[in-house]
Design a protein around this motif. Structure first.
Motif, PDB file in Angstrom:
ATOM      1  N   GLY A 134      42.884  46.053  36.824  1.00 21.26           N
ATOM      2  CA  GLY A 134      44.003  46.763  37.425  1.00 21.26           C
ATOM      3  C   GLY A 134      44.505  46.177  38.734  1.00 21.26           C
ATOM      4  N   ILE A 135      43.974  45.027  39.170  1.00 25.93           N
ATOM      5  CA  ILE A 135      44.427  44.454  40.442  1.00 25.93           C
ATOM      6  C   ILE A 135      45.711  43.650  40.297  1.00 25.93           C
ATOM      7  N   ALA A 136      46.125  43.372  39.078  1.00 27.43           N
ATOM      8  CA  ALA A 136      47.323  42.559  38.848  1.00 27.43           C
ATOM      9  C   ALA A 136      48.592  43.380  39.031  1.00 27.43           C
ATOM     10  N   THR A 189      32.593  33.315  41.196  1.00 22.92           N
ATOM     11  CA  THR A 189      31.617  32.445  40.557  1.00 22.92           C
ATOM     12  C   THR A 189      32.345  31.237  39.984  1.00 22.92           C
ATOM     13  N   LYS A 190      31.613  30.355  39.345  1.00 26.40           N
ATOM     14  CA  LYS A 190      32.258  29.220  38.689  1.00 26.40           C
ATOM     15  C   LYS A 190      33.238  29.746  37.652  1.00 26.40           C
ATOM     16  N   GLY A 191      34.464  29.285  37.742  1.00 24.72           N
ATOM     17  CA  GLY A 191      35.480  29.719  36.795  1.00 24.72           C
ATOM     18  C   GLY A 191      36.298  30.902  37.261  1.00 24.72           C
ATOM     19  N   SER A 192      36.073  31.390  38.486  1.00 25.47           N
ATOM     20  CA  SER A 192      36.875  32.510  38.977  1.00 25.47           C
ATOM     21  C   SER A 192      37.511  32.146  40.320  1.00 25.47           C
ATOM     22  N   TYR A 193      38.559  32.877  40.672  1.00 24.15           N
ATOM     23  CA  TYR A 193      39.310  32.619  41.891  1.00 24.15           C
ATOM     24  C   TYR A 193      39.526  33.927  42.632  1.00 24.15           C
ATOM     25  N   ASN A 194      39.465  33.861  43.950  1.00 21.98           N
ATOM     26  CA  ASN A 194      39.680  35.036  44.788  1.00 21.98           C
ATOM     27  C   ASN A 194      41.178  35.190  45.042  1.00 21.98           C
ATOM     28  N   VAL A 195      41.925  35.560  44.005  1.00 22.25           N
ATOM     29  CA  VAL A 195      43.368  35.761  44.089  1.00 22.25           C
ATOM     30  C   VAL A 195      43.745  37.010  43.298  1.00 22.25           C
ATOM     31  N   ALA A 239      45.737  42.113  28.323  1.00 23.00           N
ATOM     32  CA  ALA A 239      45.131  40.776  28.408  1.00 23.00           C
ATOM     33  C   ALA A 239      44.688  40.446  29.823  1.00 23.00           C
ATOM     34  N   ILE A 240      45.545  40.703  30.807  1.00 24.54           N
ATOM     35  CA  ILE A 240      45.227  40.365  32.199  1.00 24.54           C
ATOM     36  C   ILE A 240      44.113  41.245  32.750  1.00 24.54           C
ATOM     37  N   ASN A 241      44.121  42.532  32.420  1.00 24.29           N
ATOM     38  CA  ASN A 241      43.071  43.418  32.932  1.00 24.29           C
ATOM     39  C   ASN A 241      41.688  42.999  32.464  1.00 24.29           C
ATOM     40  N   LYS A 242      41.606  42.332  31.320  1.00 26.85           N
ATOM     41  CA  LYS A 242      40.310  41.839  30.845  1.00 26.85           C
ATOM     42  C   LYS A 242      39.894  40.564  31.571  1.00 26.85           C
ATOM     43  N   VAL A 263      39.276  37.526  40.845  1.00 21.30           N
ATOM     44  CA  VAL A 263      38.287  38.415  41.437  1.00 21.30           C
ATOM     45  C   VAL A 263      38.769  38.836  42.825  1.00 21.30           C
ATOM     46  N   LEU A 264      38.825  40.125  43.068  1.00 24.38           N
ATOM     47  CA  LEU A 264      39.315  40.635  44.341  1.00 24.38           C
ATOM     48  C   LEU A 264      38.283  40.473  45.457  1.00 24.38           C
ATOM     49  N   ASP A 265      37.026  40.689  45.158  1.00 26.34           N
ATOM     50  CA  ASP A 265      35.954  40.606  46.147  1.00 26.34           C
ATOM     51  C   ASP A 265      35.458  39.167  46.231  1.00 26.34           C
ATOM     52  N   SER A 266      35.639  38.526  47.375  1.00 28.55           N
ATOM     53  CA  SER A 266      35.278  37.104  47.517  1.00 28.55           C
ATOM     54  C   SER A 266      33.785  36.858  47.326  1.00 28.55           C
ATOM     55  N   THR A 267      32.947  37.871  47.488  1.00 26.95           N
ATOM     56  CA  THR A 267      31.515  37.679  47.268  1.00 26.95           C
ATOM     57  C   THR A 267      31.172  37.627  45.789  1.00 26.95           C
TER      58      THR A 267
END
Length: 114
Positions: free
Chosen positions: A93-95, A56-62, A84-87, A49-53
């Motif tokens: 598209g941040i990858a 959630t549980k199971g996601s990373y701000n990277v 696969a990554i975009n999903k 997840v790009l936006d740190s706000t």
């Protein structure tokens, strides 16, 4: 590679590929963060997840940087990994995607091995 083969279960193979990448990346992030990560999500939620706000549980701000095999002129591997990554990202598209041979040289240069 299963999802990249032309077969009748393409959607099933694509989901299996996403699940494998999701679990491997989630485990790696948990280890890197010393267990302080947010593991425990499921592969239907964004892992990166790009936006740190929005974390959630199971996601990373990277922002993920993914390697893909560059075997032929065909882009079937890149297309499969990108799908696969975009999903697994928010927003999609941040990858970044880097071909394996280029990544090996870049890493060797970083560690002054060349």
């Amino acid at each position: 590679r299963l999802a990249m083969e032309k077969n009748e279960n393409n959607e099933l193979a694509s989901k299996a590929t996403r699940d494998i990448i999701y679990n491997a990346a989630g485990n790696a992030l948990d280890q890197i963060l010393g267990g302080a990560g947010r593991g425990g999500g499921n592969s239907n939620e964004p892992l990166f997840v790009l936006d740190s706000t929005m974390v959630t549980k199971g996601s990373y701000n990277v922002r993920p940087i993914c390697l893909y095999p560059n075997h032929h002129d065909e882009n079937q591997y890149l297309a499969c990994y990108r799908d696969a990554i975009n999903k697994m990202t928010s927003p999609a598209g941040i990858a970044s995607f880097v071909a394996e041979p280029i990544a090996a040289v870049t890493g060797a240069e970083h560690y002054n091995l060349l």
